[in-house]
Every structure is written in C-alpha cells, then in structure tokens.
Design a protein around this motif. Structure first.
Motif, mmCIF file in Angstrom:
data_model
loop_
_atom_site.group_PDB
_atom_site.id
_atom_site.type_symbol
_atom_site.label_atom_id
_atom_site.label_comp_id
_atom_site.label_asym_id
_atom_site.label_seq_id
_atom_site.Cartn_x
_atom_site.Cartn_y
_atom_site.Cartn_z
ATOM 1 N N UNK A 6 0.842 -1.213 0.000
ATOM 2 C CA UNK A 6 0.000 0.000 0.000
ATOM 3 C C UNK A 6 0.873 1.258 0.000
ATOM 4 N N UNK A 7 0.376 2.310 -0.622
ATOM 5 C CA UNK A 7 1.183 3.513 -0.838
ATOM 6 C C UNK A 7 0.846 4.649 0.117
ATOM 7 N N UNK A 8 -0.043 4.405 1.053
ATOM 8 C CA UNK A 8 -0.515 5.492 1.911
ATOM 9 C C UNK A 8 -0.187 5.254 3.383
ATOM 10 N N UNK A 9 0.862 4.464 3.656
ATOM 11 C CA UNK A 9 1.140 4.115 5.040
ATOM 12 C C UNK A 9 2.463 4.714 5.510
ATOM 13 N N UNK A 10 2.520 4.969 6.803
ATOM 14 C CA UNK A 10 3.712 5.534 7.418
ATOM 15 C C UNK A 10 4.776 4.452 7.585
#
Length: 445
Positions: A158-162
């Motif tokens: 996923x590209x939206x994780x910290x």
C-alpha cells in the motif's frame, strides 16, 4: 432474512446492526455495493452502477451457498470479485478451505487495512495447520532468506502508510511466511514467494491468512517449492508448445531462446510484475478460480499480444529481457478472456510437453478444479514426496548418461552398461549404495 443480508455477514461487509427500519436497510445495501465497487488501492469505480450492485449480490449469494462453480465464473468475468470485502469470503471457497463453524455470526468491523486477530479462521481440515504455537516449532532452513525478501516487500502498495505501519506489515508478512514453512518444513522457500504472500496478507483477515497460504502452497504452487527447479522448468516448456499451436510464426521467431523469460511471472502468480494492487488482486481472483495451468496460458497470451513488438527484435538476449518484463498497463479483463479462449482451443492434453509433466505435479493433480478443492494438506505432502523421488531418479539417470559419455571408449563399454543396469535395479532400494558406487568414478560426488 434477505439473501443480500445474510451473505453480507459472511463476507464481512460493513453494516449497522443497531437500526432496523427500512430506510437504514436501504442505506446498508448502498454501503455494501459501494464497498464492493471500491478498489482498495484508492482508485474507485462508479459505485452506484446497477451492474456492480447486481454482481455484488451474486457473489454474496454464491458465498452463502458455497457455490464454487458460480464463484469461479464470477471471478473470471469482468471486474473479478470486485473488492477485498468480497474476496475474504470467496477465496477460501475457491481454495477449498473448511469454513469456521460459526461463520454466519461474524461481522467485519469495517477496518479493511488493520484487521484485528478476532477474525474466524478457515482451516484445511487437517491438524497440521492448527496444532500448537508455530513459534515453538523448529526453525526452517530458509528463514534467513525469508527475512531478506521481506525487507524488500511492500514497494508498490500500500502507498498510503507511514514507516511504522509498513514496519508492522513487514513483521506480519514475515510471521505469515515463517508459520507456513515451520508447519510444513518439507516445503522449500523460493524468492518471490513473499510477493504472493504479500497479496494474501493485504486481502485476508489475520486468522485466515496462514491456513489459506498453506493450502495455496501445498496444493496449488507445490511445484515451485520442491528442492529442484526441474518441475518449474517443465511447466515453462509448455509455453513454446502453446505458441506453436496458436501462432507458429511467432514460435519460430522465438525458437532460439528458452522460455525462462516467463519464470518471474508464473513463479509469483504475477505478483512480482504487476505494480498496482487493484490489478494483482483482480488477477489473483481468476488464477485461484482456475486450474494452475491457466497461469501458463496467461503468459503465453501476453506473448502473443506483443507479437508486433517481438518481431522487431532479433537478438536472443534482448528478447529474453523484453519478454521477461510484463507490460505495466494491461487490459486484464481482455487478457483473461483471450487466455480462456487460448486454453479452450489448445487444452493442455494437446501439448507435446504435457506428457513430460509429472503425474504428481499440481498441473495434473489440480486438473479437475472441483476435485482439487477437496484435497487435504496430507494429500499434497504425498504428491510432494512422490515428485521428489521422481526428480531424484531423473537426475541420477542424467548423471549416469554423462558418465557413460565420459567412459564411452569400447574397452570400457561393457562395464559401463553393467553399471547402468546396476544403478537402475538398486535406485529405489538402496540410494546410499548407489552414491557409494558413484563415488568410485574419478570426479564422482
């Protein structure tokens, strides 16, 4: 209870249990359709489409009745299984996992990314997936390589994780892979296996991951987890045969290269090649729905679709490089339809190399998809051991032939012939004796 409502519980779709009036029920149905139409990588399709709502209901109904035949057709059709909330219910059925006893009482909490560990676990029906804590089992020989690959995971999605969230994902991925390997220590890890497991981790609830990945590993991709690559290369050799039947001119153009260009794609169920989560999840739908051979036909169709580009290249090394790179933008639904037609027009039994595929290979033990869903992990283990013995026998025969070539002079011809007969007789009865005799030859190991 309506047909849509009961499967929604089973599939883990989000709904509100506190309100019972008709208006809230209507809103719930819209929410379910919206969840099904949503792609979990952030790209959303139109959510109010009647076609999407209808297909959602059909998937839910098929899951409720565990209608694997209908689910396979839906997975193959345009858009596949639409959303992870539906895949969580459908994939266990496609893989033949036994349902949890209280599955209809389960309600997803709506948190698609960080599933809690209270999800219901699907099982294989055999004790090996559930007995004891896997952390107490002996360390698997390949765990160091697992960790190296896990460190390189989650590059595209996923590209939206910290960073802390990605670190947590990697820890979960490592635990998932190691658990499967420790519970089934005969399996050999291969580079790219983590790409497959990564997709299962993102789609499934925690409790369902290890049992389903175990079934996939032992019953669907077992050939790739043998101690030798010979079964894998045997699969790849089907591709030239498919091309020879479907496009003889293209086959002749590629006659100078081996089909190893398809290794990364077929070995990882394309998870190593496809960079968008939405696309790889949709491709997994159809790969899980059909027999393992279909993955080979998919790659053959990708090659056929690129025939104009391929004919512009004559250099073998360049062809290997170009063919090994699956195009980033694929019309997946169109590709799947064409691959299905390719499979129908040129089924595996018509291919010359099919006769060299082991009867214990997943390509043949899963030829009947319905029957393969009833196989257990113990069945898969037996096939594994049988195939290992076949590979050992083939490798020893090849070794004997090489020795005969070295000692081909007439004065030693009779002795070499006796040696071959001796090896053949004792192969399955006394492998240690065979190895001892082998060591008597100069340079023998």
């Amino acid at each position: 209870m309506s047909l849509e409502k009961e499967p929604a519980d089973h599939a883990g779709l989000r709904h509100d249990d506190d309100d019972d009036n008709d208006n809230d029920n209507d809103n719930e149905h819209k929410d379910n359709s919206r969840a099904a139409a949503s792609n979990d990588d952030g790209d959303d399709d139109p959510v109010d489409s009647p076609a999407v709502a209808l297909k959602t209901s059909e998937i839910l109904a098929a899951c409720t009745w565990r209608d694997a035949t209908r689910l396979r057709a839906l997975a193959e059709s345009e858009g596949g299984l639409l959303a992870d909330s539906l895949r969580r219910a459908a994939w266990p059925i496609l893989l033949g996992a036994s349902p949890p006893a209280n599955e209809t009482k389960h309600v997803d909490n709506g948190d698609n990314d960080d599933n809690d560990d209270d999800g219901l676990a699907y099982t294989d029906g055999s004790s090996s997936t559930a007995d004891g804590d896997w952390k107490d089992l002996p360390r698997h020989r390949d765990e160091d390589q697992v960790q190296l690959d896990v460190n390189r995971s989650f590059v595209h999605y996923p590209s939206d994780q910290s960073e802390p969230e990605l670190h947590k994902r990697k820890r979960e991925l490592s635990d998932l892979i190691v658990e499967v390997l420790r519970r089934h220590p005969y399996l050999c890890y291969f580079q790219g296996y983590h790409d497959i497991c990564q997709v299962f981790l993102l789609v499934l609830e925690p409790a369902a991951r290890a049992p389903l990945v175990a079934r996939l590993s032992v019953l669907r991709i077992r050939d790739f987890m043998l101690p030798s690559l010979s079964a894998t290369t045997a699969q790849l050799r089907l591709i030239p045969d498919i091309l020879a039947r479907a496009d003889p001119q293209l086959r002749r153009h590629l006659s100078s290269i081996e089909p190893f260009y398809a290794l990364a794609g077929t070995l990882t169920m394309y998870a190593h090649n496809i960079e968008r989560y939405r696309d790889i999840a949709r491709l997994f739908d159809v790969i899980l729905a059909r027999e393992p051979t279909f993955s080979i036909y998919l790659f053959a169709q990708i090659v056929i679709d690129r025939r104009e580009e391929i004919f512009e290249i004559d250099e073998p090394d360049m062809l290997q490089v170009i063919l090994g790179r699956v195009p980033p933008e694929l019309d997946l639904d169109g590709l799947i339809k064409r691959a299905v037609n390719l499979f129908t027009n040129h089924p595996p039994e018509t291919l010359r190399s099919w006769h060299h595929i082991s009867s214990s290979s997943v390509l043949k033990t899963c030829r009947d998809v319905d029957a393969s869903t009833r196989q257990t992990l113990e069945d898969g283990h037996r096939f594994f051991e049988r195939q290992v013995k076949e590979i050992q026998w083939q490798e020893l025969r090849m070794g004997v032939r090489r020795k005969m070539w070295v000692y081909r002079r007439p004065v030693k011809y009779v002795g070499a012939a006796i040696m071959v007969g001796f090896v053949a007789f004792y192969l399955r009865r006394n492998p240690s004796l065979v190895q001892y005799i082998w060591s008597l030859f100069p340079g023998g190991h």
